[in-house]
Design an enzyme around this catalytic site. Structure first.
Site, PDB file in Angstrom:
ATOM      1  N   ARG A 126       0.832  -1.219   0.000  1.00  0.00           N
ATOM      2  CA  ARG A 126       0.000   0.000   0.000  1.00  0.00           C
ATOM      3  C   ARG A 126       0.859   1.259   0.000  1.00  0.00           C
ATOM      4  O   ARG A 126       0.358   2.361  -0.203  1.00  0.00           O
ATOM      5  CB  ARG A 126      -0.892   0.034   1.257  1.00  0.00           C
ATOM      6  CG  ARG A 126      -2.075  -0.882   1.271  1.00  0.00           C
ATOM      7  CD  ARG A 126      -3.304  -0.350   0.538  1.00  0.00           C
ATOM      8  NE  ARG A 126      -3.878   0.901   1.023  1.00  0.00           N
ATOM      9  CZ  ARG A 126      -4.815   1.011   1.952  1.00  0.00           C
ATOM     10  NH1 ARG A 126      -5.284  -0.052   2.536  1.00  0.00           N
ATOM     11  NH2 ARG A 126      -5.314   2.191   2.286  1.00  0.00           N
ATOM     12  N   LYS A 127       2.161   1.119   0.257  1.00  0.00           N
ATOM     13  CA  LYS A 127       3.010   2.309   0.398  1.00  0.00           C
ATOM     14  C   LYS A 127       3.523   2.776  -0.974  1.00  0.00           C
ATOM     15  O   LYS A 127       3.347   2.092  -1.977  1.00  0.00           O
ATOM     16  CB  LYS A 127       4.186   2.013   1.332  1.00  0.00           C
ATOM     17  CG  LYS A 127       3.776   1.405   2.650  1.00  0.00           C
ATOM     18  CD  LYS A 127       2.780   2.277   3.411  1.00  0.00           C
ATOM     19  CE  LYS A 127       2.341   1.639   4.710  1.00  0.00           C
ATOM     20  NZ  LYS A 127       0.970   1.934   5.087  1.00  0.00           N
ATOM     21  N   VAL A 128       4.235   3.904  -0.977  1.00  0.00           N
ATOM     22  CA  VAL A 128       4.688   4.489  -2.250  1.00  0.00           C
ATOM     23  C   VAL A 128       5.664   3.547  -2.964  1.00  0.00           C
ATOM     24  O   VAL A 128       5.618   3.391  -4.184  1.00  0.00           O
ATOM     25  CB  VAL A 128       5.344   5.867  -1.990  1.00  0.00           C
ATOM     26  CG1 VAL A 128       5.815   6.498  -3.294  1.00  0.00           C
ATOM     27  CG2 VAL A 128       4.373   6.793  -1.284  1.00  0.00           C
TER      28      VAL A 128
END
Ligand SMILES: Cc1ncc(COP(=O)(O)O)c(C=O)c1O
Length: 384
Positions: free
Chosen positions: A188-190
């Site tokens: 879900r992170k960059v």
């Protein structure tokens, strides 16, 4: 009576930005047979530390284990109190609980959704040993104010920057501003390594200790034993953990960190488009970025006024094929904490946990997909 089908498109909440390059990246590690923590992890740690402007990076299996390791490394344990916002993913508070310390929840600023420094200070007691501010949704917290409080009270700071790699605070990259900062590389992170995390710090002794504790506190690393020309019998002087990232994950991370600036540029452009095109909606507040920070937009968070039934809106958008998520949870309301910390008064947290919602944002989201999200939102809010 048949309900007219509304779903013209399916837009997920997020997708990791992985290419053929990431798919091939672990090839060398796999062919070499060295697939656990080794040279690729060391290289990834250097790359992340150099990117954020810290002296050391210590890779872990996740941000959650990184936070636990960061607290363990500074000796947090039973009888100690650690202050953390309740308005965060439950992992932040859980990491404190793993050490046996007491979780003390603090309130957030209603505009930034990050810890309110004045409220932190009000909750400090003789037992407070550390502060764990969170850089929520991709926005750095007011770390100078929090470091200042910590310094005055002689306590430590572990910054939970799970969603905020690449974000800045007063022109400095997040990861270089607290005694220890911890990032997540969850999908879900960059940027992602599948699962993964990293502590960044300028403190040599602390980095050494974190490296030791993440590998069962073994006196000699696996790699050094492997390279040695004589048998080495390792020793264990304290309680450690297995929080080792693998070289397979780090190979992917090395490609991702090289692409980070470009990925951030794309996310910010998409977030700016949402902000422009949703600006006239009266019932919605778009994200606020204070002048001291740049946002990574790990997610794009809307804040609705009380006339909007957020949960019903989420269901209606899902019928149209638009995935959403609640904004951020109020950790103190979850049973695991209700039973442990009892009743706490955190009205802003409770209000924002009800009124916020995340909408799709990811680097490969097409303009058509984004138009569809905007159109669906406008129609559902009766503002077409
Ligand atoms: C603020 C915050 N802290 C910690 C975590 C946990 O990260 P991980 O999944 O890498 O353990 C997350 C994950 O969403 C998060 O948002």
């Amino acid at each position: 009576m048949a309900i007219a089908p509304l779903k013209k498109m399916s837009v997920p909440i997020t997708k990791p930005a992985l290419t053929e390059e990431e798919a091939h990246a672990p090839y060398d590690s796999i062919k070499s047979g060295w697939v656990t923590q080794g040279p690729k992890v060391a290289e990834f740690e250097k790359a992340v530390a150099a990117y954020v402007g810290a002296k050391h990076g210590v890779a872990t299996t996740s941000c959650t284990t990184g936070l636990h390791l960061a607290l363990a490394t500074i000796g947090i344990g039973p009888g100690d109190e650690v202050i953390v916002p309740s308005f965060t993913f439950i992992a932040s508070a859980n990491a404190i609980l793993y050490t046996g310390a007491t979780v003390v929840f603090c309130e957030v600023d209603p505009r930034t959704f990050n810890a309110d420094p004045a409220d932190i200070e009000r909750r400090i007691t003789k037992k407070t040993k550390a502060l764990m501010p969170v850089d929520q949704i991709g926005l750095g917290c007011d770390i100078d104010a929090i470091n200042d409080i910590a310094k005055r009270h002689g306590i430590d700071v572990v910054e939970d920057a799970a969603p905020t790699i690449g974000g800045t605070y007063k022109g400095r990259r997040v990861g270089s501003n607290a005694h220890q900062t911890v990032f997540s590389f969850h999908p879900r992170k960059v940027i992602t390594t599948g699962e993964g995390g990293m502590i960044t710090t300028d403190d040599d002794a602390l980095a050494d200790k974190a490296r030791r504790l993440r590998a069962h506190a073994m006196s000699v690393s696996d790699l050094d034993r492997h390279k040695a020309d004589r048998p080495i019998l390792e020793e264990y002087h304290e309680l450690g953990f297995n929080y080792r990232m693998t070289d397979i994950q780090a190979s992917i991370g090395l490609v991702q960190i090289r692409r980070l600036d470009e990925l951030l540029r794309i996310r910010v452009a998409k977030a700016d488009r949402y902000t422009r095109e949703l600006a006239d909606l009266k019932k919605v507040r778009t994200p606020y970025t204070p002048p001291y920070a740049t946002h990574t937009y790990q997610s794009y968070c809307l804040d609705f006024d009380r006339s909007v039934d957020r949960d019903d809106l989420m269901a209606r958008l899902l019928r149209r094929g638009v995935a959403t998520r609640r904004g951020v949870m109020a950790s103190h309301l979850e049973k695991v904490y209700r039973d442990r910390v009892g009743k706490v008064s955190l009205p802003i947290t409770e209000e924002k946990a009800r009124s916020t919602m995340l909408i799709p944002l990811f680097a490969t989201m097409t303009d058509d997909e984004q138009s569809y999200v905007i159109e669906s939102l406008r129609e559902e809010l009766g503002a077409a």
